[in-house]
Design a protein around this motif. Structure first.
Motif, PDB file in Angstrom:
ATOM      1  N   GLU A 237      50.916 -16.038  53.485  1.00 44.80           N
ATOM      2  CA  GLU A 237      50.334 -16.250  52.166  1.00 44.80           C
ATOM      3  C   GLU A 237      49.010 -16.981  52.256  1.00 44.80           C
ATOM      4  N   ALA A 238      48.952 -17.912  53.192  1.00 46.24           N
ATOM      5  CA  ALA A 238      47.705 -18.667  53.363  1.00 46.24           C
ATOM      6  C   ALA A 238      46.581 -17.729  53.785  1.00 46.24           C
ATOM      7  N   GLU A 239      46.863 -16.907  54.785  1.00 46.77           N
ATOM      8  CA  GLU A 239      45.863 -15.946  55.244  1.00 46.77           C
ATOM      9  C   GLU A 239      45.456 -15.017  54.115  1.00 46.77           C
ATOM     10  N   GLN A 240      46.451 -14.595  53.372  1.00 47.82           N
ATOM     11  CA  GLN A 240      46.186 -13.659  52.291  1.00 47.82           C
ATOM     12  C   GLN A 240      45.212 -14.255  51.266  1.00 47.82           C
ATOM     13  N   SER A 241      45.462 -15.492  50.870  1.00 48.94           N
ATOM     14  CA  SER A 241      44.591 -16.034  49.823  1.00 48.94           C
ATOM     15  C   SER A 241      43.211 -16.363  50.401  1.00 48.94           C
ATOM     16  N   TRP A 242      43.183 -16.728  51.674  1.00 44.57           N
ATOM     17  CA  TRP A 242      41.889 -16.936  52.325  1.00 44.57           C
ATOM     18  C   TRP A 242      41.087 -15.637  52.315  1.00 44.57           C
ATOM     19  N   LEU A 243      41.775 -14.536  52.670  1.00 42.56           N
ATOM     20  CA  LEU A 243      41.115 -13.244  52.704  1.00 42.56           C
ATOM     21  C   LEU A 243      40.639 -12.840  51.310  1.00 42.56           C
ATOM     22  N   ASN A 244      41.493 -13.102  50.330  1.00 41.27           N
ATOM     23  CA  ASN A 244      41.103 -12.770  48.962  1.00 41.27           C
ATOM     24  C   ASN A 244      39.859 -13.532  48.540  1.00 41.27           C
ATOM     25  N   ALA A 245      39.831 -14.803  48.908  1.00 38.73           N
ATOM     26  CA  ALA A 245      38.663 -15.621  48.555  1.00 38.73           C
ATOM     27  C   ALA A 245      37.406 -15.048  49.206  1.00 38.73           C
ATOM     28  N   ALA A 246      37.548 -14.704  50.478  1.00 30.79           N
ATOM     29  CA  ALA A 246      36.398 -14.158  51.200  1.00 30.79           C
ATOM     30  C   ALA A 246      35.931 -12.849  50.569  1.00 30.79           C
ATOM     31  N   MET A 247      36.894 -12.037  50.174  1.00 27.95           N
ATOM     32  CA  MET A 247      36.555 -10.757  49.552  1.00 27.95           C
ATOM     33  C   MET A 247      35.860 -10.991  48.215  1.00 27.95           C
TER      34      MET A 247
ATOM     35  N   GLN B   4      58.826 -21.686  43.109  1.00 30.00           N
ATOM     36  CA  GLN B   4      58.015 -20.599  43.642  1.00 30.00           C
ATOM     37  C   GLN B   4      58.457 -20.269  45.061  1.00 30.00           C
ATOM     38  N   ASN B   5      58.470 -18.975  45.364  1.00 25.01           N
ATOM     39  CA  ASN B   5      58.742 -18.535  46.729  1.00 25.01           C
ATOM     40  C   ASN B   5      60.145 -18.870  47.219  1.00 25.01           C
ATOM     41  N   LYS B   6      60.979 -19.210  46.296  1.00 28.11           N
ATOM     42  CA  LYS B   6      62.391 -19.383  46.648  1.00 28.11           C
ATOM     43  C   LYS B   6      63.160 -18.388  45.795  1.00 28.11           C
ATOM     44  N   TYR B   7      64.030 -17.657  46.435  1.00 27.18           N
ATOM     45  CA  TYR B   7      64.756 -16.645  45.684  1.00 27.18           C
ATOM     46  C   TYR B   7      66.252 -16.766  45.911  1.00 27.18           C
ATOM     47  N   SER B   8      67.002 -16.521  44.873  1.00 25.33           N
ATOM     48  CA  SER B   8      68.454 -16.401  45.026  1.00 25.33           C
ATOM     49  C   SER B   8      68.735 -14.989  45.551  1.00 25.33           C
ATOM     50  N   VAL B   9      69.954 -14.756  45.988  1.00 26.62           N
ATOM     51  CA  VAL B   9      70.277 -13.414  46.486  1.00 26.62           C
ATOM     52  C   VAL B   9      69.940 -12.350  45.476  1.00 26.62           C
ATOM     53  N   TYR B  45      66.468 -17.639  49.757  1.00 23.93           N
ATOM     54  CA  TYR B  45      65.540 -16.817  50.532  1.00 23.93           C
ATOM     55  C   TYR B  45      64.101 -17.240  50.272  1.00 23.93           C
ATOM     56  N   THR B  46      63.270 -17.080  51.289  1.00 23.43           N
ATOM     57  CA  THR B  46      61.859 -17.470  51.152  1.00 23.43           C
ATOM     58  C   THR B  46      60.954 -16.253  51.358  1.00 23.43           C
ATOM     59  N   HIS B  47      59.682 -16.496  51.208  1.00 23.93           N
ATOM     60  CA  HIS B  47      58.705 -15.432  51.419  1.00 23.93           C
ATOM     61  C   HIS B  47      58.792 -14.907  52.860  1.00 23.93           C
ATOM     62  N   GLN B  48      58.984 -15.815  53.776  1.00 21.01           N
ATOM     63  CA  GLN B  48      59.105 -15.427  55.181  1.00 21.01           C
ATOM     64  C   GLN B  48      60.239 -14.432  55.373  1.00 21.01           C
ATOM     65  N   THR B  52      60.560 -10.831  57.314  1.00 20.76           N
ATOM     66  CA  THR B  52      61.597 -10.539  58.304  1.00 20.76           C
ATOM     67  C   THR B  52      62.390  -9.293  57.907  1.00 20.76           C
ATOM     68  N   LEU B  53      62.762  -9.245  56.648  1.00 22.32           N
ATOM     69  CA  LEU B  53      63.535  -8.103  56.177  1.00 22.32           C
ATOM     70  C   LEU B  53      62.744  -6.808  56.342  1.00 22.32           C
ATOM     71  N   GLN B  54      61.451  -6.900  56.106  1.00 25.61           N
ATOM     72  CA  GLN B  54      60.649  -5.696  56.270  1.00 25.61           C
ATOM     73  C   GLN B  54      60.618  -5.227  57.725  1.00 25.61           C
ATOM     74  N   LYS B  55      60.564  -6.182  58.619  1.00 25.50           N
ATOM     75  CA  LYS B  55      60.669  -5.818  60.036  1.00 25.50           C
ATOM     76  C   LYS B  55      61.966  -5.075  60.275  1.00 25.50           C
ATOM     77  N   ILE B  56      63.043  -5.655  59.766  1.00 21.95           N
ATOM     78  CA  ILE B  56      64.369  -5.070  59.968  1.00 21.95           C
ATOM     79  C   ILE B  56      64.416  -3.637  59.455  1.00 21.95           C
ATOM     80  N   ILE B  57      63.950  -3.466  58.232  1.00 17.57           N
ATOM     81  CA  ILE B  57      63.984  -2.130  57.638  1.00 17.57           C
ATOM     82  C   ILE B  57      63.137  -1.146  58.442  1.00 17.57           C
ATOM     83  N   SER B  58      61.993  -1.632  58.900  1.00 11.99           N
ATOM     84  CA  SER B  58      61.125  -0.761  59.686  1.00 11.99           C
ATOM     85  C   SER B  58      61.799  -0.336  60.979  1.00 11.99           C
ATOM     86  N   LEU B  59      62.427  -1.287  61.644  1.00 12.95           N
ATOM     87  CA  LEU B  59      63.083  -0.957  62.898  1.00 12.95           C
ATOM     88  C   LEU B  59      64.245   0.002  62.682  1.00 12.95           C
ATOM     89  N   LYS B  60      64.946  -0.186  61.571  1.00 12.84           N
ATOM     90  CA  LYS B  60      66.020   0.743  61.235  1.00 12.84           C
ATOM     91  C   LYS B  60      65.441   2.141  61.067  1.00 12.84           C
TER      92      LYS B  60
END
Lengths: 268, 268
Positions: A237-247, B4-9, B45-48, B52-60
């Motif tokens: 997220e940090a990188e993302q907002s940095w990139l957005n700012a730069a853009m 922000q950035n915290k999610y329940s299941v 759950y967090t943004h991270q 991670t989940l996207q990695k998982i789905i991609s590998l699947k």
DNA sequence: TATAAAGCCTTACGTAGCTGGAGGTGCAAG
DNA sequence: CTTGCACCTCCAGCTACGTAAGGCTTTATA
């Protein structure tokens, strides 16, 4: 077993190529139940059982589950059902095939990338893969929002062009991670952004750019977040907002408004 | 969950499109384990975790099993393994695709037959389907016995020609079941056999016939039984031996020796 | 005919990737 | 205070078998 046309499980298995365990299982679920020797309980298969088993195997081949087959076998005139369900199974197979084709295309692209780029940051790689696998969903999204022209334009791109964009994208991501932290007005940063945007423009072509420019972006705004969830950026997220700012800085100074992942909005 | 950035299941499931139950499962097997609220035990759950989940789905998507993914995720530099296993998965997908293609072709043929023939005796139908599905095995068998020429000739036949032969075959089978019991010398019986053999000859063409005629059939004899098991006739044993007798009679009187399913030998 | 080897029996657990339900807890609104 | 919702854990079930244990039966050999 000496008798003609009588087979023990072992013989029957040998003759048909179906494993003993599978035959036991078919007996258990009532799919193919041979006679049993009264005292020993050994199964005795006949020639008729071969024919029955061939029906079973054929129906499996056509896509039926064992449960469906059990029901089919009990109905004498099932050519009628057959006709209906065959079409159904055909469609199921078509979908399955499409999924496989997509996966194969994705793998090809990833292999190519790995060959040409050497090591690739995993976040970037998965962002790309995720993009490939959700290509269909993205298409649907575009169609829903009357962006069929854009979509059609993108579909026409060759695999070769896609690879090129992938590489540009990887390059961008690498540089973002390198330059991250430097001020937006840093010439290196601005050059990086310019390079990337130019490459994107080249990929899209003038027609598509024009189509995109004509769009009323504000109208779509609420749904863009949805698209964001579908196509994630490979940045923190940090990188993302940095990139957005730069853009943003770049665009302000170049009078150019366009952002690959939509604008970051403050979340409530 | 207000933060922000915290999610329940529930929220996380909504956002990612992965069912709650599946998320629980991924937690259970140690694939994606979010923090848990100390008192309530609710997952956070967090943004991270999205990444991670996207990695998982991609590998699947690329064909990895969840188990493989677990191991992959723990190794930091796994682009190396990736390269190797991707090729492997690609091949697996190719095979899968081939199987699907065959099934689809078979279904198409069966649908066509049902359309054009109306109702088809199920024994006949399954004999045909079985033939389709074992086409590959038959090809292998032929290659093993230096019959590559024959095989190549057969491969060139169009789908249209195959359908025609299917129909002829269905016709034969119908007539066999009708005429069964009549003496071999009955003119109806002999005509039926002649019609069928002529159709077969037409399908095969003169070249193939010649190739077949040149073969030393006796040499292959022991293996023909094996082929019989692969390509079954749709007849009962009684019908089969009746048909063989009628054919034998025909051939004796026409000086023509050729039998579709090989000779019936007395079994010991 | 005795015995060993092969073949058969049933029972039961394991597999992959989930889905579903039961029974109980936590939290907010009416 | 109760209703309802979202969440928790634990257990069961799904497909189409594979694998293995432990105990019969049949067959082959000495």
């Amino acid at each position: 077993m000496q008798e003609q046309n009588k087979y023990s499980v072992g013989e029957f298995s040998e003759k048909t190529g179906i494993s003993i365990r599978t035959l036991h299982y078919y007996d258990e679920i009532g799919l193919l139940q041979p006679e049993k020797h009264p005292s020993s309980g050994h199964r005795i298969y006949t020639h008729q059982d071969i024919l029955t088993l061939q029906k079973i195997i054929s129906l499996k081949f056509l896509g039926y589950s064992l449960n469906e087959i059990i029901h089919l076998m009990h109905e004498p005139r099932f050519t009628v059902d057959l006709n209906e369900t065959l079409t159904f199974h055909f469609q199921a197979l078509e979908k399955e095939k499409e999924r496989i084709d997509q996966s194969m295309a994705a793998i090809k692209r990833v292999i190519r990338l790995l060959e040409e780029e050497g090591e690739v940051d995993s976040a970037i790689l998965f962002s790309l893969i995720h993009g490939m696998q959700t290509e269909n969903i993205q298409k649907e999204w575009m169609e829903q929002h009357q962006l069929s022209d854009v979509m059609e334009g993108l579909s026409k791109k060759t695999e070769e062009e896609k690879i090129t964009l992938d590489q540009t994208f990887i390059q961008l991501a690498k540089e973002v991670k390198q330059l991250y932290g430097k001020p937006a007005e840093d010439p290196e940063v601005q050059e990086m952004i310019q390079t990337y945007l130019e490459a994107s423009l080249e990929f899209l072509g003038e027609d598509l750019i024009q189509t995109l420019a004509d769009l009323n972006v504000a109208e779509l705004e609420p749904d863009i977040e949805e698209l964001e969830n579908i196509s994630p950026s490979p940045f923190t997220e940090a990188e993302q907002s940095w990139l957005n700012a730069a853009m943003e800085y770049y665009m302000k100074h170049q009078d150019f408004k366009w952002n690959f992942w939509g604008d970051e909005k403050p979340r409530s």
